[in-house]
Design an enzyme around this catalytic site. Structure first.
Site, mmCIF file in Angstrom:
data_model
loop_
_atom_site.group_PDB
_atom_site.id
_atom_site.type_symbol
_atom_site.label_atom_id
_atom_site.label_comp_id
_atom_site.label_asym_id
_atom_site.label_seq_id
_atom_site.Cartn_x
_atom_site.Cartn_y
_atom_site.Cartn_z
ATOM 1 N N ASN A 15 -43.700 67.326 -3.452
ATOM 2 C CA ASN A 15 -44.085 67.708 -4.824
ATOM 3 C C ASN A 15 -45.437 67.111 -5.190
ATOM 4 O O ASN A 15 -46.251 67.757 -5.857
ATOM 5 C CB ASN A 15 -43.014 67.270 -5.821
ATOM 6 C CG ASN A 15 -41.866 68.254 -5.887
ATOM 7 O OD1 ASN A 15 -42.026 69.360 -6.405
ATOM 8 N ND2 ASN A 15 -40.720 67.872 -5.339
ATOM 9 N N HIS A 111 -36.357 67.411 -11.254
ATOM 10 C CA HIS A 111 -34.974 67.190 -10.823
ATOM 11 C C HIS A 111 -34.457 68.469 -10.165
ATOM 12 O O HIS A 111 -34.660 69.568 -10.697
ATOM 13 C CB HIS A 111 -34.110 66.832 -12.032
ATOM 14 C CG HIS A 111 -32.689 66.570 -11.661
ATOM 15 N ND1 HIS A 111 -32.284 65.394 -11.074
ATOM 16 C CD2 HIS A 111 -31.597 67.347 -11.752
ATOM 17 C CE1 HIS A 111 -30.993 65.464 -10.822
ATOM 18 N NE2 HIS A 111 -30.545 66.627 -11.229
HETATM 19 C C1 GRF Z 1 -37.238 66.472 -4.839
HETATM 20 O O1 GRF Z 1 -36.124 67.232 -4.469
HETATM 21 C C2 GRF Z 1 -37.184 66.172 -6.314
HETATM 22 O O2 GRF Z 1 -36.597 67.183 -7.049
HETATM 23 C C3 GRF Z 1 -36.353 64.921 -6.359
HETATM 24 O O3 GRF Z 1 -36.719 64.188 -5.219
HETATM 25 C C4 GRF Z 1 -37.202 65.074 -4.209
HETATM 26 C C5 GRF Z 1 -38.561 64.586 -3.830
HETATM 27 O O4 GRF Z 1 -39.093 65.290 -2.732
HETATM 28 N N1 GRF Z 1 -36.570 64.216 -7.609
HETATM 29 P P1 GRF Z 1 -40.610 65.152 -2.366
HETATM 30 O O5 GRF Z 1 -40.882 63.664 -2.050
HETATM 31 O O6 GRF Z 1 -41.430 65.629 -3.506
HETATM 32 O O7 GRF Z 1 -40.806 65.986 -1.132
#
Ligand code: GRF
Length: 195
Positions: A15, A111
């Site tokens: 993300n 989330h």
């Molecule tokens: C994602 O699924 C987000 O929704 C949750 O933690 C995960 C993080 O993944 N809060 P990344 O590190 O962004 O790949």
């Protein structure tokens, strides 16, 4: 001036990468100036540096069980970088009221469920067990109650026959990468952030 944004991570940082890539577009209304991890071995730190963003770690170990002392050290980094918005992106720490109040209205989280359904962990497993036909992700403002702050944006995906936790998680993650940059842009445009 575009608002200055920090991203807090603990792990792989997909993300985070989506936010950094989006913010490289000239007309994106926010600037990513810092990535901060509570783990110095988070793969996302190197990814951020490779993408040209300053990345630092503030490890929890030196602070023992004093979560607020750790958060004060994190907050010092955020203030030093003149940050105006904080995005949590897989930051695996429960926050104390101290950090939440410091950033009230200016801290986002993503989330992996359609909140208010399935707060907490194991969201894909829970959605599958409940027989949901639609699942997704939510970007919300962070408040003292976990996964319960005002919702800024949501993205839906279908649950398909034969889905496993992994296939469903991957589909939701793709949607997270689309929705998070949009939600950050919405917050950045809608507020008069003072530098
Ligand atoms: C994602 O699924 C987000 O929704 C949750 O933690 C995960 C993080 O993944 N809060 P990344 O590190 O962004 O790949």
């Amino acid at each position: 001036m575009k608002p200055r944004v920090a991203i807090l991570i603990s792990g792989r940082g997909s993300n985070m990468t989506a936010l950094i890539e989006a913010a490289k577009m000239p007309d994106y209304p926010a600037e990513i100036v810092l990535v901060l991890s509570n783990r110095e071995d988070a793969p996302g730190l190197k990814l951020a540096r490779d993408l040209g963003v300053r990345a630092v770690s503030v490890e929890t170990r030196p602070f023992g069980r004093d979560r607020e002392a750790h958060e004060r050290a994190v907050n010092a980094e955020l203030r030093k970088a003149n940050v105006q918005i904080v995005c949590l992106a897989g930051y695996m720490r429960l926050l104390t009221p101290y950090l939440v109040n410091e950033w009230a209205g200016r801290m986002l989280n993503i989330h992996p469920s359609l909140l208010p359904k399935y707060p907490g962990l194991d969201t894909h497993k829970k959605a599958l067990e409940a027989g949901e036909l639609v699942h997704g992700c939510t970007v919300h403002l962070v408040t003292e109650d976990m996964d319960a702050g005002p919702i800024l944006a949501q993205g839906e995906v279908p649950v398909l026959p034969g889905d496993t936790e992994d296939t469903l998680a991957a589909r939701v993650l793709g949607e997270e990468h689309r929705v998070y940059p949009k939600a950050l842009a919405k917050l950045a445009i809608g507020n008069n952030f003072k530098t």
